[in-house]
Design an enzyme around this catalytic site. Structure first.
Site, mmCIF file in Angstrom:
data_model
loop_
_atom_site.group_PDB
_atom_site.id
_atom_site.type_symbol
_atom_site.label_atom_id
_atom_site.label_comp_id
_atom_site.label_asym_id
_atom_site.label_seq_id
_atom_site.Cartn_x
_atom_site.Cartn_y
_atom_site.Cartn_z
ATOM 1 N N SER A 154 0.820 -1.235 0.016
ATOM 2 C CA SER A 154 0.057 -0.095 -0.060
ATOM 3 C C SER A 154 0.948 1.075 -0.092
ATOM 4 O O SER A 154 1.684 1.352 -0.930
ATOM 5 C CB SER A 154 -0.914 -0.040 1.189
ATOM 6 N N ASP A 297 -2.939 6.553 -3.347
ATOM 7 C CA ASP A 297 -1.957 6.039 -2.763
ATOM 8 C C ASP A 297 -1.348 5.023 -3.807
ATOM 9 O O ASP A 297 -1.922 4.665 -4.831
ATOM 10 C CB ASP A 297 -1.998 5.389 -1.518
ATOM 11 N N ASP A 301 -5.945 2.132 -3.047
ATOM 12 C CA ASP A 301 -7.235 1.707 -2.428
ATOM 13 C C ASP A 301 -7.409 3.248 -1.126
ATOM 14 O O ASP A 301 -8.491 3.029 -0.528
ATOM 15 C CB ASP A 301 -6.785 0.633 -1.509
#
Length: 529
Positions: A154, A297, A301
């Site tokens: 992430s 990002d 998400d």
């Protein structure tokens, strides 16, 4: 472990590691340690410490050798454990979807996971190339899979990677499943002996996903100029396509950040929450006179919004996660048609969504941190958000945070307000005038321990205390709230602060008072930790 035990464990790991690159890495560290080179023993012990665990959002750690890193051996062992768990729960031979981002090691780790699942007799379906995490979450239910694996870290630093697991309901796994898979991983044999050459087929659910996104807008206005950055991640192309299909074609992308790059060369951090990360986006928004700025990002998400303002770089500022969360929640409830809607947020997010839900006659739920809890808040969920820039605007399609879907809904709201002569900033003031000013901030300190520090064994006096989980402490004092928890993805202790000023027409004055109180509360909290 003793120094000898660390070296012995490293030698065993080397013998069991199927990847020559990480074998060589550990061999060199062992040799350096035995030669007495400064720091070599500590570096070796760091790699051989306790294995990665499923935190708030899966496994995450630095790409390196050993059980405490992300590497092919760890991925094989974790995937073999997942396969065994699925077999034991009646899903042998079923479909499992595998996706990945564009980080260092992601292609190799995704191939290893898919190969292990295929060899274990599952129908292993790989998404083509690097793709956003929300697409994997969508694909699990769209393809009728019993599980999904997304290789991603992430918004973590460039040195990290991770492994996120979704179950057949399209949501991330929750206890006790995570602990059961971890226990099975400790029981599997050497990684080098785990078959990883199984059959893998490919499927591309992107067109169907984009078609679903195109149906999200509730209004008809499309006159909106957008500046966008994917922050060197994998969501840029899909976001531009989704916006175009929706009718938002005046989109300008930060050129230096448009192409996936695992080194994230133009930012100190790929997390849009961090200061400076969105400076290039705000500069572009100012140069093209954009109505809305959007930052995704790296795995798309999460979504951050920027608006016109007199107090930020180039006359712009980024909204907080809570500001965006309340705006989107209010918009979806205003325009929704569900008979008995439920909205949800976490214990660390602003309490303002509760007030907004009540005004619209909707149900409200407060959960522990993480979308694995938010999307399980109850029947009839139409929206969920967390303050860390995560928004679930279409739970029927993606049971997780989805930055691309959030960008589409945000554009719909901004265009609708613009057509009415208003803006996101004005709507925030309108909400504050009737629901009160809910000011939030964070205090973070380095912390690598498990659970809460000993200082919170006896919470500060004068506060009402609640412990919704062993590692979460909630303190309330009048209209002030403090939530303390260790991060599930980083070695830090997080303290979330909120103060509430009652509704009044002079929102500017109320915000000023809230800011003063919040600063005082932050100073008080720093004294505790």
């Amino acid at each position: 472990m003793t120094l000898r035990a660390v070296r012995d464990a490293a030698m065993r790991w080397i013998a069991d590691d199927p990847d020559p690159a990480t074998r060589t890495e550990l061999q060199r560290l062992v040799a350096d340690a035995m030669a007495g080179l400064p720091g070599a023993d500590d570096a070796l012990a760091d790699r051989m410490r306790a294995p990665l665990r499923f935190g708030t959002a899966g496994l995450r750690g630095p790409v390196r050798a050993g059980p405490a890193g992300m590497n092919v051996a760890v991925v094989r062992r974790t995937t073999a454990a997942l396969a065994e768990w699925l077999r034991r729960n009646g899903s042998e031979g079923a479909t499992v979807v595998i996706g990945r981002d564009a980080r260092h090691g992601s292609a190799e780790f995704a191939a290893a996971a898919a190969g292990v699942l295929g060899a274990a007799g599952f129908d292993a379906v790989a998404l083509p190339g690097a793709s956003p995490t929300p697409l994997l979450a969508f694909a699990v239910r769209h393809l009728g899979a019993v599980a999904g694996v997304q290789v991603t870290a992430s918004h973590n630093p460039a040195s990290d990677n991770g492994y996120k697991v979704y179950l057949g309901d399209g949501a991330q796994l929750v206890p006790p499943v995570d602990a059961e898979i971890e226990a099975l991983a400790e029981q599997v044999g050497a990684a080098v002996t785990i078959p990883a050459d199984g059959r893998v087929r490919e499927a591309d659910p992107l067109p169907v996903y984009l078609e679903r996104l195109a149906a999200l807008p509730r209004g008809g206005a499309r006159d909106l100029r957008i500046a966008l950055t994917p922050l060197h991640g994998v969501g840029g192309a899909a976001a531009v396509q989704a916006l175009a299909l929706t009718g938002f074609t005046d989109v300008h992308v930060v050129a230096a950040q448009a192409v996936p790059d695992p080194d994230f060369p133009t930012v100190a951090s790929p997390n849009p929450e961090h200061p400076g990360t969105t400076d290039a986006l705000l500069a572009l928004a100012a140069s093209v006179d954009a109505d809305l700025a959007i930052a995704l990002d790296p795995d798309a998400d999460r979504c951050a919004l920027g608006v016109r303002s007199g107090d930020g770089p180039d006359g712009r500022r980024m909204l907080t996660g809570d500001e965006t969360g309340v705006l989107l929640g209010d918009h979806l409830l205003r325009t929704g048609t569900a008979a008995d809607p439920l909205v949800a947020t976490t214990v660390v997010s602003s309490s303002m969504l509760r007030a907004v839900a009540a005004a619209h006659g909707a149900r409200f739920a407060e959960t522990l941190t993480g979308f694995k809890w938010i999307v399980r808040a109850g029947e009839g969920l139409v929206y969920g958000y967390e303050e860390a820039l995560g928004y679930c605007v279409d739970p029927e399609a993606v049971r997780d945070k989805d930055g691309i879907a959030a960008a589409v809904v945000a554009a719909d709201l901004a265009a609708t307000l613009r057509a009415a002569g208003s803006s996101l900033r004005v709507r925030l003031d309108e909400l504050a005038a009737v629901r009160g000013v809910h000011a939030t901030s964070q205090v973070t300190v380095p912390f690598a321990g498990g659970g809460l520090p000993a200082v919170f064994a006896s919470p500060p006096e004068g506060w009402d205390v609640d412990r919704p989980a062993p590692d979460v402490l909630v303190l309330r004092r009048g209209t002030e709230r403090v939530v303390v928890r260790p991060s599930g993805t980083e070695p830090i202790l997080k303290t979330y602060l909120e103060v509430v000023e009652p509704p009044e027409a002079d929102v500017t004055a109320a915000r000023a008072r809230a800011t003063m109180r919040l600063d005082a509360l932050a100073a008080e909290a720093r004294g505790w930790v």
